[in-house]
Design an enzyme around this catalytic site. Structure first.
Site, PDB file in Angstrom:
ATOM      1  N   SER A  50      12.349  38.369 -75.695  1.00  0.00           N
ATOM      2  CA  SER A  50      12.474  38.322 -76.881  1.00  0.00           C
ATOM      3  C   SER A  50      11.518  37.592 -77.922  1.00  0.00           C
ATOM      4  O   SER A  50      11.006  37.470 -78.535  1.00  0.00           O
ATOM      5  CB  SER A  50      13.607  38.097 -77.431  1.00  0.00           C
ATOM      6  OG  SER A  50      14.903  38.914 -76.878  1.00  0.00           O
ATOM      7  N   LYS A  87       9.094  39.415 -80.033  1.00  0.00           N
ATOM      8  CA  LYS A  87       9.182  40.705 -80.716  1.00  0.00           C
ATOM      9  C   LYS A  87       8.799  39.943 -81.767  1.00  0.00           C
ATOM     10  O   LYS A  87       8.201  40.860 -82.666  1.00  0.00           O
ATOM     11  CB  LYS A  87      11.275  40.154 -81.052  1.00  0.00           C
ATOM     12  CG  LYS A  87      11.759  41.049 -80.073  1.00  0.00           C
ATOM     13  CD  LYS A  87      12.745  41.133 -80.284  1.00  0.00           C
ATOM     14  CE  LYS A  87      13.216  41.605 -78.671  1.00  0.00           C
ATOM     15  NZ  LYS A  87      15.328  40.991 -79.010  1.00  0.00           N
ATOM     16  N   TYR A 147       8.233  48.376 -74.550  1.00  0.00           N
ATOM     17  CA  TYR A 147       9.472  47.491 -74.323  1.00  0.00           C
ATOM     18  C   TYR A 147       9.743  46.491 -72.920  1.00  0.00           C
ATOM     19  O   TYR A 147       9.510  45.153 -73.678  1.00  0.00           O
ATOM     20  CB  TYR A 147      11.034  47.695 -75.042  1.00  0.00           C
ATOM     21  CG  TYR A 147      11.706  46.144 -75.366  1.00  0.00           C
ATOM     22  CD1 TYR A 147      11.018  45.706 -76.564  1.00  0.00           C
ATOM     23  CD2 TYR A 147      12.835  46.482 -74.791  1.00  0.00           C
ATOM     24  CE1 TYR A 147      12.643  44.752 -76.858  1.00  0.00           C
ATOM     25  CE2 TYR A 147      13.447  45.326 -75.390  1.00  0.00           C
ATOM     26  CZ  TYR A 147      13.073  44.189 -76.148  1.00  0.00           C
ATOM     27  OH  TYR A 147      14.531  43.299 -76.407  1.00  0.00           O
ATOM     28  N   TYR A 190      19.276  35.299 -84.315  1.00  0.00           N
ATOM     29  CA  TYR A 190      20.266  36.336 -83.827  1.00  0.00           C
ATOM     30  C   TYR A 190      21.794  36.017 -84.580  1.00  0.00           C
ATOM     31  O   TYR A 190      21.166  34.964 -86.156  1.00  0.00           O
ATOM     32  CB  TYR A 190      20.382  36.564 -82.520  1.00  0.00           C
ATOM     33  CG  TYR A 190      19.549  36.895 -81.748  1.00  0.00           C
ATOM     34  CD1 TYR A 190      18.518  38.059 -81.760  1.00  0.00           C
ATOM     35  CD2 TYR A 190      18.867  36.242 -80.376  1.00  0.00           C
ATOM     36  CE1 TYR A 190      18.205  38.460 -80.820  1.00  0.00           C
ATOM     37  CE2 TYR A 190      18.264  36.414 -79.517  1.00  0.00           C
ATOM     38  CZ  TYR A 190      17.282  37.606 -79.950  1.00  0.00           C
ATOM     39  OH  TYR A 190      16.960  38.022 -79.189  1.00  0.00           O
ATOM     40  N   VAL A 209      15.556  34.879 -73.869  1.00  0.00           N
ATOM     41  CA  VAL A 209      16.267  34.679 -72.522  1.00  0.00           C
ATOM     42  C   VAL A 209      15.462  34.166 -71.422  1.00  0.00           C
ATOM     43  O   VAL A 209      16.330  33.784 -70.450  1.00  0.00           O
ATOM     44  CB  VAL A 209      17.363  36.290 -72.009  1.00  0.00           C
ATOM     45  CG1 VAL A 209      18.700  36.361 -73.349  1.00  0.00           C
ATOM     46  CG2 VAL A 209      16.152  37.108 -71.892  1.00  0.00           C
TER      47      VAL A 209
END
Length: 407
Positions: free
Chosen positions: A68, A71, A193, A245, A263
């Protein structure tokens, strides 16, 4: 023999890692089988300045998958190519306050709430140029490589592992497709993705990628403009509010750096106008953030005053230094120049005007100039006028073209 400053930075990084090593807790991301097989004790950090200097310690050159942390950079590529308004038709900018894999769709529009959660990131990947998953993924991998200043590749084993355990992400994509937010088929968007998340990087890479954002979209190692200054600013803003997050608010208070976790164990952090940080440690807390990576960045921020909202006036000054070259005075400027910075320049540099020499404004360290300010600076030599001997009283040195009206 390295410079004394290099030795000092190295000592700081080594000390920070030594203090982070005993930090316990956390688990590997075992819901992706390949990630469950990594060495949980790996620990590395890298810092890259906007001048192109890179300092590393520990396992900074150990490869892991970006996950992530990709992103914000893919969001940056999308808004740079399509414009912010076009991207916002499909994904929002508001913090979700929920876990990274939550079903977070705006009730009124059906858009995912932001591009840092999985639903929003899948939509963002679907916006990248290319009619097939392979074309989109190739464009993404190339873009991530331009951020990192080297060619990057997909870890095919991790990609297969992710694609084989993707039920929830597929469900999120179907929901986004049903609301009209997803611009491609579910298969195309999710495949692109998953390949994006499976790109192999190091903490060194992440620091350079972050430094590219810190430098207003220009890679400090290659000198290439990867994205526009606006895209870099928008991306850094979203990282500030949404990057960690459902811990983003706490992160902003305790660390105060625009950041993004993954992660795979990586965290990337940006100090705008100054440097980027990349950390790697695989064990994760309940929110999916690296346990020791969080500890490292909390310690760095507290010990060295890195919080973006607590910079003292001397750190915010647009004047990095003033030097002399014969009769000429050279003001070395840095960071972003807007009205407040120009007002400070007018006040602090006024005493340097006059005499037989010229005052040179060196813009090499400037990352961005506001539109109206750009016009004023370009006209400044004619506004000030010549010296009594006919030479220029003030001159501009702009090697990177930050005053170019097209930037």
């Amino acid at each position: 023999m390295p410079l004394d400053l290099d030795i000092a930075v190295q000592a700081i990084l080594d000390r920070v890692l030594d203090r982070a090593r005993p930090v316990g807790g956390g688990e590997l991301a075992d819901y992706i089988p390949e990630l469950a097989a990594v060495d949980p004790d790996r620990l590395g950090i890298a810092i890259a300045s906007v001048r192109g200097d890179v300092h590393v310690a520990g396992d900074a050159d150990t490869a892991f998958t970006i996950q992530s942390v990709s992103k914000p950079f893919v969001f940056a590529l999308a808004v740079d190519a399509l414009g912010l308004e076009a991207v916002l038709e499909h994904v929002g900018l508001e913090p979700s306050g929920e876990p990274f894999n939550a079903i977070s769709l705006d009730e009124a529009t059906g858009r995912p709430l932001n591009p840092m959660i999985n639903a929003g990131a899948i939509v963002t990947s679907s916006l990248i140029l290319g009619g097939t998953a392979e074309a989109k993924a190739a464009h993404i991998v190339d873009g991530l490589g331009r951020f990192a200043a080297r060619d990057l590749v997909v870890d095919e084993e991790v990609f297969s592992s992710e694609a084989g355990t993707a039920d929830r992400n597929l469900a999120l994509a179907h929901l986004a497709r049903a609301t009209g937010a997803l611009t491609s088929s579910v298969e195309v968007a999710t495949t692109a993705y998953f390949r994006q998340c499976s790109v192999a990087v190091t903490a060194r890479d992440l620091s350079i990628m972050a430094a590219t954002l810190a430098a207003g979209g220009v890679n400090p190692l290659t000198g290439d403009r990867v994205i526009s200054a606006d895209a870099a600013r928008w991306t850094t803003s979203v990282m500030t509010s949404c990057g960690m997050y459902d811990e983003s608010g706490t992160w902003l208070v305790r660390v105060g750096l625009p950041s993004k976790s993954g992660v795979g164990g990586g965290i990337v952090a940006v100090q705008p106008g100054q440097f980027g940080i990349g950390t790697f440690s695989p064990r994760l807390d309940a929110r999916g953030n690296s346990v020791r990576g969080v500890a490292i960045l909390e310690a760095l921020s507290a010990r060295f005053g890195l919080h973006v909202l607590s910079q003292g006036p001397e750190m915010r000054s647009p004047i990095a230094a003033v030097s002399e070259d014969g009769d000429h005075r050279i003001a070395h400027l840095r960071g972003e120049l807007h009205f407040a910075q120009v007002e400070e320049l007018a006040t602090r540099l006024r005493p340097l005007l006059g005499g037989d020499g010229c005052l040179v404004l060196d813009l090499e360290g400037v990352t961005r100039v506001g539109g109206a300010v750009r016009e004023v600076l370009r006209e400044l030599p004619s506004i000030v006028g010549p010296r009594p001997d006919g030479g220029p009283a003030i001159a501009l040195r702009d090697p990177d073209g930050v005053l170019d009206p097209e930037r």
